[in-house]
Design an enzyme around this catalytic site. Structure first.
Site, short mmCIF file in Angstrom:
data_model
loop_
_atom_site.label_atom_id
_atom_site.label_comp_id
_atom_site.label_asym_id
_atom_site.label_seq_id
_atom_site.Cartn_x
_atom_site.Cartn_y
_atom_site.Cartn_z
N ASN A 38 -10.27 0.88 1.86
CA ASN A 38 -9.09 0.84 2.70
C ASN A 38 -9.36 1.43 4.08
O ASN A 38 -9.93 2.52 4.18
CB ASN A 38 -7.96 1.64 2.06
CG ASN A 38 -7.39 0.99 0.82
OD1 ASN A 38 -7.98 0.07 0.25
ND2 ASN A 38 -6.23 1.45 0.39
N ASP A 91 0.83 -1.21 0.00
CA ASP A 91 0.00 0.00 0.00
C ASP A 91 0.87 1.26 0.00
O ASP A 91 1.87 1.34 0.73
CB ASP A 91 -0.89 -0.03 1.25
CG ASP A 91 -1.88 1.11 1.31
OD1 ASP A 91 -2.47 1.45 0.26
OD2 ASP A 91 -2.10 1.65 2.41
N GLY A 99 -8.63 6.45 2.95
CA GLY A 99 -9.11 7.34 4.00
C GLY A 99 -10.49 6.98 4.51
O GLY A 99 -11.23 7.85 4.99
#
Length: 284
Positions: free
Chosen positions: A227, A83, A206
């Site tokens: 995520n 990531d 976010g």
């Protein structure tokens, strides 16, 4: 089940019109808790290792090999994903270590530079059979795709995907990283336009700052990979604090990391159900 590629999990979720949880690993206890969450929910999960996490551990290899080992022993399908790599060489290392998917984050770069580097990284990933996620925010912006007020333009997104060949795209639609309250307002209309403009799945970064109902609406509007990091870290840390506060003499770290791992697992399982649009995942 065993280790799978995020390609399989994201593609399946996109076809179903549901979401797939992609949760960040901080240390071994996180990875173990997230795999436990997947088993509890009976749903797949993506374990993400960020560049920041790799740097915290001194390098990618130690935490990567531990996470891959945990994923291989899972009862449910589990993928391991790199990531927010801003260093192309970190992507190359992840591919060599056996990651099935990677993200190159050029969102803070000028558009042309983001395209050039992302395309080169994507070519190497595809040559190794690895799924790659890219990021695009404000064209020419230098604050990244998730700075306040940044939004991804559908036409630019279409051009970016065509130029780079990425398999999934992280887009800016109103969320912001590291939020500790869940008050972000997502542009659902923009999500729908992005979904219609692109032939690759959309990724929401976010998500810790987004309320349950809004996340579910975003999935229905076209978001696929969701995520989460900060929100789950909060459950882990609060459990550690509560355990230590209850017994100031406690020194065995296993005694306070065990309830923390369990707290994280319970909330992660709930979020997996939420993203799958299972009503049982919505907080009461």
């Amino acid at each position: 089940m065993t280790l799978v590629s995020a390609r399989e999990l994201v593609t399946d979720a996109a076809a179903r019109g549901t979401g797939i949880g992609a949760f960040n690993v901080i240390h071994l206890e996180t990875a173990e808790g997230l795999v436990r969450a997947s088993a509890e929910a009976g749903l797949p999960v993506i374990l993400q290792i960020s560049q920041n996490c790799a740097d915290y551990h001194g390098s990618l290899e130690p935490i990567a090999l531990a996470t891959l080992a945990v994923a291989r022993r899972a009862e449910t399908p589990v993928a391991v994903h790199l990531d927010h790599a801003e260093r192309p060489e970190l992507v190359d290392e992840a591919i060599a270590l056996g990651f099935g998917s990677v993200m190159f984050d050029g969102g803070a770069l000028p558009y042309d530079e983001n395209v050039a580097i992302t395309a080169a990284v994507a070519a190497r990933a595809h040559a190794a059979g690895v799924y790659i996620e890219g990021e695009l925010g404000e064209v020419g912006g230098k604050d990244g795709a998730h700075a306040p007020g940044v939004r991804t333009d559908p036409d630019e997104a279409r051009a970016f995907v065509a130029a780079t060949g990425v398999d999934a795209l992280a887009v800016a639609v109103g969320s912001s990283h590291a939020m500790t309250d869940r008050t972000a307002s997502l542009d659902l209309e923009l999500i729908g336009r992005l979904r219609d403009a692109l032939d690759v799945p959309l990724v929401l970064h976010g998500s810790s700052g987004v309320a349950d109902a809004v996340i579910a609406d975003a999935v229905r509007a076209g978001m696929t990979k969701i995520n989460v990091s900060t929100h789950l870290n909060g459950f882990f840390t609060r459990a550690v604090r509560a355990t230590l506060d209850a017994d100031p003499r406690l020194v065995d770290s296993r005694k306070y990391l065990t309830p923390a791992r369990e707290a994280l697992a319970g909330e992660a399982a709930r979020m997996l159900r939420l993203f799958a649009l299972d009503g049982a995942g919505v907080a009461g």
